[in-house]
Design a protein around this motif. Structure first.
Motif, PDB file in Angstrom:
ATOM      1  N   UNK A 103      62.923  12.402  52.733  1.00  0.00           N
ATOM      2  CA  UNK A 103      63.281  11.059  53.337  1.00  0.00           C
ATOM      3  C   UNK A 103      64.737  11.060  53.463  1.00  0.00           C
ATOM      4  N   UNK A 104      65.275  10.533  54.658  1.00  0.00           N
ATOM      5  CA  UNK A 104      66.840  10.463  54.670  1.00  0.00           C
ATOM      6  C   UNK A 104      66.855   9.004  55.348  1.00  0.00           C
ATOM      7  N   UNK A 105      67.928   8.437  55.068  1.00  0.00           N
ATOM      8  CA  UNK A 105      68.180   7.146  55.571  1.00  0.00           C
ATOM      9  C   UNK A 105      69.849   6.829  56.343  1.00  0.00           C
ATOM     10  N   UNK A 106      69.790   6.363  57.232  1.00  0.00           N
ATOM     11  CA  UNK A 106      71.032   5.977  57.767  1.00  0.00           C
ATOM     12  C   UNK A 106      71.178   5.025  58.428  1.00  0.00           C
ATOM     13  N   UNK A 107      71.707   3.817  57.559  1.00  0.00           N
ATOM     14  CA  UNK A 107      71.775   2.254  58.193  1.00  0.00           C
ATOM     15  C   UNK A 107      70.349   1.954  58.070  1.00  0.00           C
ATOM     16  N   UNK A 108      69.920   1.426  59.390  1.00  0.00           N
ATOM     17  CA  UNK A 108      68.474   1.022  59.369  1.00  0.00           C
ATOM     18  C   UNK A 108      67.444   1.959  59.653  1.00  0.00           C
ATOM     19  N   UNK A 109      68.013   3.195  60.019  1.00  0.00           N
ATOM     20  CA  UNK A 109      67.010   4.278  60.371  1.00  0.00           C
ATOM     21  C   UNK A 109      66.515   5.199  59.165  1.00  0.00           C
ATOM     22  N   UNK A 110      64.993   5.335  59.007  1.00  0.00           N
ATOM     23  CA  UNK A 110      64.631   6.201  58.100  1.00  0.00           C
ATOM     24  C   UNK A 110      64.025   7.297  58.944  1.00  0.00           C
ATOM     25  N   UNK A 163      59.863   8.645  62.555  1.00  0.00           N
ATOM     26  CA  UNK A 163      61.192   7.854  62.627  1.00  0.00           C
ATOM     27  C   UNK A 163      60.664   6.293  62.285  1.00  0.00           C
ATOM     28  N   UNK A 164      61.850   5.761  61.662  1.00  0.00           N
ATOM     29  CA  UNK A 164      61.423   4.291  61.357  1.00  0.00           C
ATOM     30  C   UNK A 164      62.741   3.470  61.496  1.00  0.00           C
ATOM     31  N   UNK A 165      62.661   2.454  62.176  1.00  0.00           N
ATOM     32  CA  UNK A 165      63.545   1.523  62.045  1.00  0.00           C
ATOM     33  C   UNK A 165      63.305   0.303  60.951  1.00  0.00           C
ATOM     34  N   UNK A 166      64.034   0.242  60.278  1.00  0.00           N
ATOM     35  CA  UNK A 166      63.685  -0.974  59.079  1.00  0.00           C
ATOM     36  C   UNK A 166      64.965  -2.114  59.169  1.00  0.00           C
ATOM     37  N   UNK A 167      64.554  -3.167  59.813  1.00  0.00           N
ATOM     38  CA  UNK A 167      65.372  -4.206  60.082  1.00  0.00           C
ATOM     39  C   UNK A 167      64.495  -5.293  60.564  1.00  0.00           C
ATOM     40  N   UNK A 214      58.963   3.423  64.697  1.00  0.00           N
ATOM     41  CA  UNK A 214      58.115   2.430  64.196  1.00  0.00           C
ATOM     42  C   UNK A 214      58.996   1.314  63.553  1.00  0.00           C
ATOM     43  N   UNK A 215      58.995   0.086  63.914  1.00  0.00           N
ATOM     44  CA  UNK A 215      59.646  -1.066  63.500  1.00  0.00           C
ATOM     45  C   UNK A 215      59.016  -1.323  62.382  1.00  0.00           C
ATOM     46  N   UNK A 216      59.714  -1.549  61.083  1.00  0.00           N
ATOM     47  CA  UNK A 216      58.977  -2.193  59.833  1.00  0.00           C
ATOM     48  C   UNK A 216      60.188  -3.179  59.559  1.00  0.00           C
ATOM     49  N   UNK A 217      59.668  -4.494  59.501  1.00  0.00           N
ATOM     50  CA  UNK A 217      60.536  -5.608  59.466  1.00  0.00           C
ATOM     51  C   UNK A 217      60.723  -6.130  57.936  1.00  0.00           C
ATOM     52  N   UNK A 218      59.735  -5.316  57.104  1.00  0.00           N
ATOM     53  CA  UNK A 218      59.947  -5.811  55.487  1.00  0.00           C
ATOM     54  C   UNK A 218      61.018  -4.989  54.803  1.00  0.00           C
ATOM     55  N   UNK A 219      61.709  -5.694  53.833  1.00  0.00           N
ATOM     56  CA  UNK A 219      62.481  -4.958  53.033  1.00  0.00           C
ATOM     57  C   UNK A 219      61.778  -3.937  52.123  1.00  0.00           C
ATOM     58  N   UNK A 220      62.291  -2.729  52.111  1.00  0.00           N
ATOM     59  CA  UNK A 220      61.984  -1.545  51.652  1.00  0.00           C
ATOM     60  C   UNK A 220      62.701  -0.962  50.545  1.00  0.00           C
ATOM     61  N   UNK A 221      62.023  -0.551  49.295  1.00  0.00           N
ATOM     62  CA  UNK A 221      62.658   0.061  48.068  1.00  0.00           C
ATOM     63  C   UNK A 221      62.434   1.521  48.463  1.00  0.00           C
ATOM     64  N   UNK A 222      63.770   1.741  49.191  1.00  0.00           N
ATOM     65  CA  UNK A 222      64.179   3.225  49.607  1.00  0.00           C
ATOM     66  C   UNK A 222      63.958   4.319  48.286  1.00  0.00           C
ATOM     67  N   UNK A 223      64.420   4.036  47.082  1.00  0.00           N
ATOM     68  CA  UNK A 223      64.213   5.075  46.173  1.00  0.00           C
ATOM     69  C   UNK A 223      63.048   5.042  45.741  1.00  0.00           C
ATOM     70  N   UNK A 224      62.035   3.908  45.433  1.00  0.00           N
ATOM     71  CA  UNK A 224      60.610   4.235  45.153  1.00  0.00           C
ATOM     72  C   UNK A 224      59.949   4.963  46.174  1.00  0.00           C
TER      73      UNK A 224
END
Length: 244
Positions: free
Chosen positions: A175-182, A113-117, A129-139
């Motif tokens: 991989x699934x994404x719900x707002x900031x949560x991956x 589980x990742x929080x991306x913000x 895991x907090x990841x503060x970088x912008x991520x290309x989810x499609x890639x």
């Protein structure tokens, strides 16, 4: 003599991992002490997975042999009444004497589980895991497809593991994404030391643009750990289920 199989759920935050250690309190040590006290026997428990410090579980499997006649359905409550609240036996069953929590395994499921913000979380800091970088989810999703199937995963293991054979089969990687949560969910017939965390770290490096998504196949074939991505932090990892 009976062989009792337990399914455990635990929060790994306050423990040095599953396996007994000299430098901290382990989940194995905590659970085994309770079982020995409860059954009043010299019991050795066996776990299906040696989760690292900070790693959590919803479906850790444990077995132990006992002469006790305590009804199986009463075992979870009896053990839980003596355990700290961050370890819970959710189910117990009596199994064949030759059942082994490691050698009888057919596969496992993990989630990560990742929080991306930009800002770090206050409430879920021990579970994502907090990841503060912008991520290309499609890639990242495209990169995940390259892991499916049977491969030599030498590029995705840390030194220190006891297994010599690095060939494993990944059944699914989603991989699934719900707002900031991956959430990353992975199923396979087995996993090398830190393999899931390195796969997740590599997916993050793909998302950041540090690794091209279409280079994953070549990284797998290289069998070179230096070409894969970083090792994701432990506290985002969950052992979800063990298949028998």
């Amino acid at each position: 003599m009976r062989n009792i199989k337990l399914t455990l759920e635990y929060d790994g935050t306050n423990y040095c991992g599953w396996q007994r250690q000299i430098n901290g309190i382990s989940i194995e040590e905590t659970l085994e002490k309770v079982i020995i006290d409860l059954f009043e026997e010299d019991i050795k428990i066996l776990g299906s997975s040696r989760t690292d410090s900070g790693v959590h579980a919803r479906g850790q499997v444990v077995c132990f042999k006992t002469k006790s006649t305590i009804p199986t359905h009463k075992i979870p409550g009896a053990i839980n009444s003596r355990l700290p609240r961050d370890i819970v036996v959710v189910y117990a069953e009596e199994v064949d004497m030759d059942f082994h929590p490691i050698y009888s395994t057919k596969g496992k499921m993990y989630s990560y589980r990742i929080i991306n913000r930009k800002m770090e979380p206050a409430l879920m800091r021990n579970y994502y895991w907090h990841v503060g970088y912008n991520l290309n989810f499609e890639h990242m999703q495209k990169a995940a497809t390259y892991f499916i199937g049977e491969h030599d995963f030498s590029s995705f293991k840390s030194q220190g593991g006891s297994t010599k054979d690095s060939i494993r089969e990944i059944y699914s990687l989603n991989l699934t994404k719900d707002g900031d949560y991956i959430t990353v969910t992975i199923e396979g017939n087995g996993f090398l030391y830190n393999m899931v965390r390195i796969i997740v770290g590599t997916l993050i490096d793909v998302g950041r643009g540090r690794i091209p998504y279409d280079s994953i196949g070549d990284i797998i074939k290289s069998k070179d750990r230096r070409r894969a991505g970083i090792t994701a932090q432990a506290h985002g990892l969950y052992l979800e289920k063990v298949y028998y």
